[in-house]
Design a protein around this motif. Structure first.
Motif, short mmCIF file in Angstrom:
data_model
loop_
_atom_site.label_atom_id
_atom_site.label_comp_id
_atom_site.label_asym_id
_atom_site.label_seq_id
_atom_site.Cartn_x
_atom_site.Cartn_y
_atom_site.Cartn_z
N ARG A 9 0.78 -1.15 0.12
CA ARG A 9 0.00 -0.03 0.04
C ARG A 9 0.78 1.09 0.05
NH1 ARG A 9 -5.34 -0.67 2.85
NH2 ARG A 9 -4.14 -1.56 4.34
N SER B 211 0.77 -7.19 -2.05
CA SER B 211 -0.05 -7.47 -0.61
C SER B 211 -1.54 -7.55 -0.94
CB SER B 211 0.58 -6.55 0.56
OG SER B 211 0.05 -5.07 0.08
N ARG B 212 -2.08 -7.72 -0.22
CA ARG B 212 -3.78 -7.85 -0.19
C ARG B 212 -4.26 -6.66 -0.75
NH1 ARG B 212 -7.87 -11.80 1.59
NH2 ARG B 212 -9.67 -10.71 0.78
N GLN C 271 -1.48 -12.03 -5.46
CA GLN C 271 -1.32 -11.58 -4.12
C GLN C 271 -0.51 -12.91 -3.31
OE1 GLN C 271 -5.04 -10.67 -2.28
NE2 GLN C 271 -4.72 -12.10 -0.54
N VAL C 272 0.23 -12.36 -2.39
CA VAL C 272 1.02 -13.35 -1.53
C VAL C 272 0.61 -13.20 -0.08
CG1 VAL C 272 3.23 -13.74 -0.57
CG2 VAL C 272 3.26 -12.87 -3.03
N GLY C 273 0.52 -14.44 0.45
CA GLY C 273 -0.08 -14.37 1.51
C GLY C 273 -0.94 -15.49 2.12
N SER C 274 -1.65 -15.44 3.11
CA SER C 274 -2.47 -16.59 3.70
C SER C 274 -3.51 -16.93 2.66
CB SER C 274 -3.04 -16.41 5.21
OG SER C 274 -3.89 -15.32 5.17
N SER C 275 -4.11 -15.75 2.05
CA SER C 275 -5.20 -16.03 1.47
C SER C 275 -5.00 -15.81 -0.24
CB SER C 275 -6.42 -14.91 1.52
OG SER C 275 -5.86 -13.84 1.64
N GLY D 71 7.19 -1.22 0.47
CA GLY D 71 6.04 -0.52 1.00
C GLY D 71 4.94 -1.43 1.50
N SER E 160 4.00 -3.50 5.11
CA SER E 160 4.32 -3.37 6.65
C SER E 160 4.67 -4.79 7.16
CB SER E 160 2.92 -2.80 7.14
OG SER E 160 2.05 -3.78 7.16
N GLN F 47 -0.41 -12.15 8.02
CA GLN F 47 -1.13 -12.68 6.92
C GLN F 47 -0.37 -12.80 5.56
OE1 GLN F 47 -2.70 -10.60 8.81
NE2 GLN F 47 -4.28 -11.69 9.76
N HIS F 48 0.58 -11.75 5.58
CA HIS F 48 1.52 -11.57 4.37
C HIS F 48 2.72 -12.38 4.68
CE1 HIS F 48 2.82 -9.67 0.72
NE2 HIS F 48 4.37 -9.71 1.40
N ASN G 45 10.98 0.40 3.18
CA ASN G 45 9.95 0.84 4.01
C ASN G 45 10.24 2.15 4.52
OD1 ASN G 45 7.66 1.44 5.91
ND2 ASN G 45 6.95 -0.51 5.24
N LYS G 46 9.39 3.21 4.61
CA LYS G 46 10.01 4.62 5.18
C LYS G 46 9.60 4.38 6.90
CE LYS G 46 5.22 6.72 5.38
NZ LYS G 46 4.54 7.72 4.92
N ASP H 294 11.89 6.56 1.45
CA ASP H 294 10.69 6.71 0.69
C ASP H 294 11.03 6.00 -0.69
OD1 ASP H 294 8.87 7.72 -0.89
OD2 ASP H 294 9.19 9.79 -0.74
N LEU H 295 10.19 5.23 -0.87
CA LEU H 295 10.20 4.23 -1.83
C LEU H 295 10.13 4.94 -3.17
CD1 LEU H 295 7.27 3.29 -3.78
CD2 LEU H 295 6.61 2.62 -1.59
C1 LIG Z 1 -8.26 -13.21 7.17
C2 LIG Z 1 -7.25 -12.52 6.55
C3 LIG Z 1 -6.53 -12.85 5.44
C4 LIG Z 1 -5.58 -12.15 4.63
N1 LIG Z 1 -4.64 -12.30 3.65
C5 LIG Z 1 -3.86 -11.74 3.23
C6 LIG Z 1 -2.86 -11.96 2.17
O1 LIG Z 1 -3.11 -13.20 1.66
N2 LIG Z 1 -1.79 -11.19 1.78
C7 LIG Z 1 -1.58 -10.00 2.28
O2 LIG Z 1 -0.76 -9.52 1.87
N3 LIG Z 1 -2.36 -9.74 3.46
C8 LIG Z 1 -3.53 -10.10 3.77
N4 LIG Z 1 -4.18 -9.81 4.70
C9 LIG Z 1 -4.20 -8.26 5.06
C10 LIG Z 1 -3.17 -8.12 6.16
O3 LIG Z 1 -3.73 -8.34 7.40
C11 LIG Z 1 -2.62 -6.58 5.91
O4 LIG Z 1 -3.74 -5.68 6.30
C12 LIG Z 1 -2.03 -6.12 4.79
O5 LIG Z 1 -0.95 -7.38 4.63
C13 LIG Z 1 -1.23 -4.84 4.64
O6 LIG Z 1 -0.79 -4.65 3.20
P1 LIG Z 1 0.33 -3.42 3.16
O7 LIG Z 1 1.44 -3.98 3.74
O8 LIG Z 1 0.58 -3.58 1.77
O9 LIG Z 1 -0.58 -2.34 3.66
P2 LIG Z 1 -0.16 -1.34 5.16
O10 LIG Z 1 -0.17 -2.45 6.15
O11 LIG Z 1 -0.91 -0.20 5.03
O12 LIG Z 1 1.49 -0.80 4.92
C14 LIG Z 1 1.78 0.04 3.98
C15 LIG Z 1 3.41 0.07 4.34
O13 LIG Z 1 4.04 1.04 3.42
C16 LIG Z 1 4.61 1.72 4.12
N5 LIG Z 1 4.90 3.23 3.52
C17 LIG Z 1 4.03 4.09 3.07
N6 LIG Z 1 4.49 5.05 2.32
C18 LIG Z 1 5.69 4.73 1.86
C19 LIG Z 1 6.65 5.28 1.17
N7 LIG Z 1 6.37 6.45 0.50
N8 LIG Z 1 7.92 4.86 1.11
C20 LIG Z 1 8.23 3.56 1.57
N9 LIG Z 1 7.29 3.06 2.50
C21 LIG Z 1 5.95 3.56 2.46
C22 LIG Z 1 4.27 2.06 5.65
O14 LIG Z 1 5.25 2.44 6.46
C23 LIG Z 1 3.74 0.69 5.75
O15 LIG Z 1 4.60 -0.12 6.49
C24 LIG Z 1 -5.44 -10.73 5.42
C25 LIG Z 1 -5.98 -10.27 6.46
C26 LIG Z 1 -6.91 -11.08 7.01
C27 LIG Z 1 -7.70 -10.77 8.37
#
Ligand SMILES: Cc1cc2nc3c(=O)[nH]c(=O)nc-3n(C[C@H](O)[C@H](O)[C@H](O)COP(=O)(O)OP(=O)(O)OC[C@H]3O[C@@H](n4cnc5c(N)ncnc54)[C@H](O)[C@@H]3O)c2cc1C
Ligand SMILES: Nc1ncnc2c1ncn2[C@@H]1O[C@H](COP(=O)(O)O)[C@@H](O)[C@H]1O
Lengths: 337, 256
Positions: free
Chosen positions: A225, A250-251, A264-268, A281, A283, A287-288, A302-303, A320-321
């Protein structure tokens, strides 16, 4: 009260790995509280599953058997385990934190006026160290689980004398290897009627046809994200191209429809184990992580220097990515020349 | 179809979190708040069902005064009215305690369908919806991506692990916990924001709802996880860090 009971789950006819981890957590509790550790498995035919468990270090094994447990429904499983727990009155009931357990264990616990301590990553010995503790009762276990998507840990205690319900996170406990003399195997037949089962589950099916095989990719660039908008994806795509890597996500990226769900990589999603997994980017929510922690080398950009992804990364760049990724693409290109 | 959606206000995703001096919760002052992610999908599913079949969408949220902003956001997106259960001690309640509060408010509404998010992004119990169903004596299904109304009740699409799904049929009234990604989320329009100001938000206090049973499970302490593995952090300018990383991958990890 009758000690620790671990509820083991079947997968393709065998006890699933996460259930052995739950058994290990059960042993931790048993050792701490000097309680016997026992196993229960529910289904329509559980003889071979019970046989699998029999070689492990458990005192008793109960086959919770009924034709209506052939297919999982929350109603049938809740009823069956409720009757078993009323009869047995365990001190602790331990589950693996699977999709099935999350679907019924909270109702089951609520029937006893209890609350499942879910997705536990660690079990410590009490007392809970807390400045406001007045009378810390030594010996009560402390259950650790993640808060704020893995950014913080919470320590939980169970109060009262009732059964304590716990589920454990995948990978948090090392699957039990201890073997012992065969345990006694008993059968418990719950009373369940068809009319009590209110939901009608269909056969599991796969999502859309898979056209990319991330599972065999050697290099993966995975985006989260932090990329903010679909329009920004080309900067990670360019890095992937320079590395000869597959693009994954990520999801939330797939939820938004920015990349197809097959990436998509992760549990689902997919489970991958490339030579290089470069998380941009992301976190690092559990689940990931379960989908990529088997990678040979993990790099995180990651920032946030506290992002949980750095827990499992070999190399990290905090920044900053939008600055780091283009610089990295250049560096990779010139290194390849 | 009358649908109740339970929505929770949680810290905004990118917000800095600091541990409060009591060490059993986070510093709430200066925090930015947002609608919990899976609850946004639950609300979206409810709004789409209403658009297809008519009826009403009621949102319910338990929390202190600040949750009013999240409630107004839901009203602006199209919910018809709201119930705010005023409650300052959410973090001292366990999942059963919160579900009890919500269940009393929901019971009085006798909805055909109750939706919750799958999991809250702060406490992450992933339980409240399932417990709600138990307290209301209703059937439930969890991890739902899609809901279809049928003659007999509902057909829902449930997510299983590793890319598998399953459909489940169940009668109404029922409770569903909604997983993210099933729909595309809508934004509130200016018109919606304007209209929201005229919509009803009924406030009830947690005392109105009844006695509080002491929690069975207590969050005693929170802490920052200890680093277990030492990541090699490559510093310097983006360019320096990038060059250093490529060197490491080539000569240390030997994978480039
Ligand atoms: C039952 C269940 C199943 C799930 N299955 C999966 C699955 O299969 N796969 C999966 O991925 N998730 C899954 N999830 C969701 C998971 O819990 C997280 O919500 C998800 O992985 C978060 O994705 P993210 O890291 O991309 O987003 P975020 O958690 O929002 O993280 C974004 C990251 O980007 C960083 N960032 C922001 N801006 C910048 C920048 N400019 N430069 C550098 N870094 C930056 C932030 O510091 C943060 O660490 C599942 C959840 C549940 C409850
Ligand atoms: N205080 C609350 N107010 C309204 N809904 C809530 C509240 N707490 C939890 N929920 C609902 O229950 C879901 C699961 O929360 P949890 O069990 O905490 O993970 C959330 O996604 C919400 O839909």
């Amino acid at each position: 009260m009758s000690g620790v009971w671990v509820v083991l789950e079947e997968r393709n006819g065998r006890i699933a790995r996460m259930s052995w981890e739950a058994l290990a957590a059960g042993h931790t509790l048993g050792a701490q509280s000097s309680l016997s550790v026992n196993a229960v498995v529910a289904g329509a035919q559980t003889d071979s599953l019970a046989g699998e468990i029999a070689t492990k270090a458990v005192a008793r094994i109960v086959r919770l058997e009924h034709p209506l447990l052939a297919v999982y429904t929350s109603d049938a499983f809740t009823l069956a385990l409720e009757q078993f727990i009323r009869a047995e009155q365990p001190d602790f009931v331990v589950f693996p934190h699977t999709y099935q357990v999350r679907d019924y264990a909270p109702s089951l616990a609520a029937r006893f006026g209890q609350v499942l301590i879910g997705d536990v990553t660690g079990i410590g010995a009490g007392p809970v160290l807390h400045p406001t503790d007045k009378d810390p009762s030594v010996g009560t276990p402390v259950f650790v689980r993640q808060l704020m998507q893995g950014r913080l840990n919470g320590e939980y205690s169970h109060s009262g004398n009732g059964t304590c319900f716990v589920s454990v996170q995948s990978g948090a406990f090392r699957a039990d290897q201890a073997e012992s003399a065969p345990a006694s195997i008993e059968i418990f037949t719950p009373k369940i009627e068809q009319a009590q089962i209110r939901t009608k589950p269909g056969q599991p099916f796969r999502g859309s046809a898979q056209t990319v095989d991330l599972g065999s990719a050697q290099f993966i660039v995975s985006v989260g994200r932090g990329i903010k908008e679909a329009d920004n994806l080309p900067i990670v795509q360019e890095l992937a191209t320079a590395l000869g890597a597959e693009l994954a996500a990520s999801r939330p990226i797939c939820d938004n429809g920015w990349l197809p769900i097959e990436r998509q990589v992760g549990s689902s999603g997919q489970t991958v184990s490339p030579k290089l997994y470069l998380a941009v980017g992301i976190s690092g929510a559990i689940q990931h992580l379960v989908g990529m922690k088997g990678s040979q080398c993990v790099v995180a950009i990651n920032k946030d220097s506290d992002a949980p992804i750095f827990e499992i990364a070999d190399y990290g760049i905090v920044g900053d990515l939008f600055e780091v990724v283009p610089a990295l693409t250049e560096a990779v290109k010139s290194a390849k020349h | 179809m009358k649908i109740v959606v339970a929505i929770k206000q949680v810290p905004e995703r990118d917000a800095q979190v600091h541990i409060h001096s009591t060490s059993n919760w986070i510093e709430e002052e200066d925090m930015q708040w947002a609608l919990n992610e899976s609850d946004a999908y639950a609300l979206e599913e409810a709004l789409q069902l209403k658009e297809k079949h008519g009826g009403e969408v009621v949102v319910v949220s338990a929390g202190p005064e600040r949750v009013g902003s999240t409630i107004r956001e839901a009203l602006a997106k199209g919910a018809d009215r709201a119930i705010h259960i005023d409650c300052d001690d959410l973090n001292q309640r366990d999942a059963l305690g919160v579900a009890r509060l919500l269940s009393e408010a929901i019971r009085a509404e006798t909805p055909d369908l109750t939706l919750t998010g799958l999991q809250s992004d702060d406490l992450g119990y992933g339980q409240t919806g399932v417990i709600l169903a138990e307290l209301l004596g209703l059937p439930h299904a969890s991890l739902i991506l899609h809901v279809e109304k049928t003659e007999a009740g509902l057909t829902v699409k449930r997510e299983l692990e590793e890319g598998w799904f399953q459909t489940i049929e169940l009668p109404v009234p029922a409770v569903l916990t909604i997983q993210s990604g099933g729909n595309k989320l809508r934004y509130a329009t200016l018109m919606g924001i304007k209209k929201a100001k005229t919509k009803e938000i009924r406030r009830v206090t947690s005392q109105d709802i009844g006695k509080v049973a002491p929690p069975v499970v207590v969050l005693e302490r929170i802490s920052v996880p200890q680093k277990q593995k030492s990541t090699q952090i490559l510093g310097g300018s983006p360019k320096e860090a990038a060059t250093a990383l490529v060197e490491k991958l080539k000569f240390e990890a030997r994978i480039l």
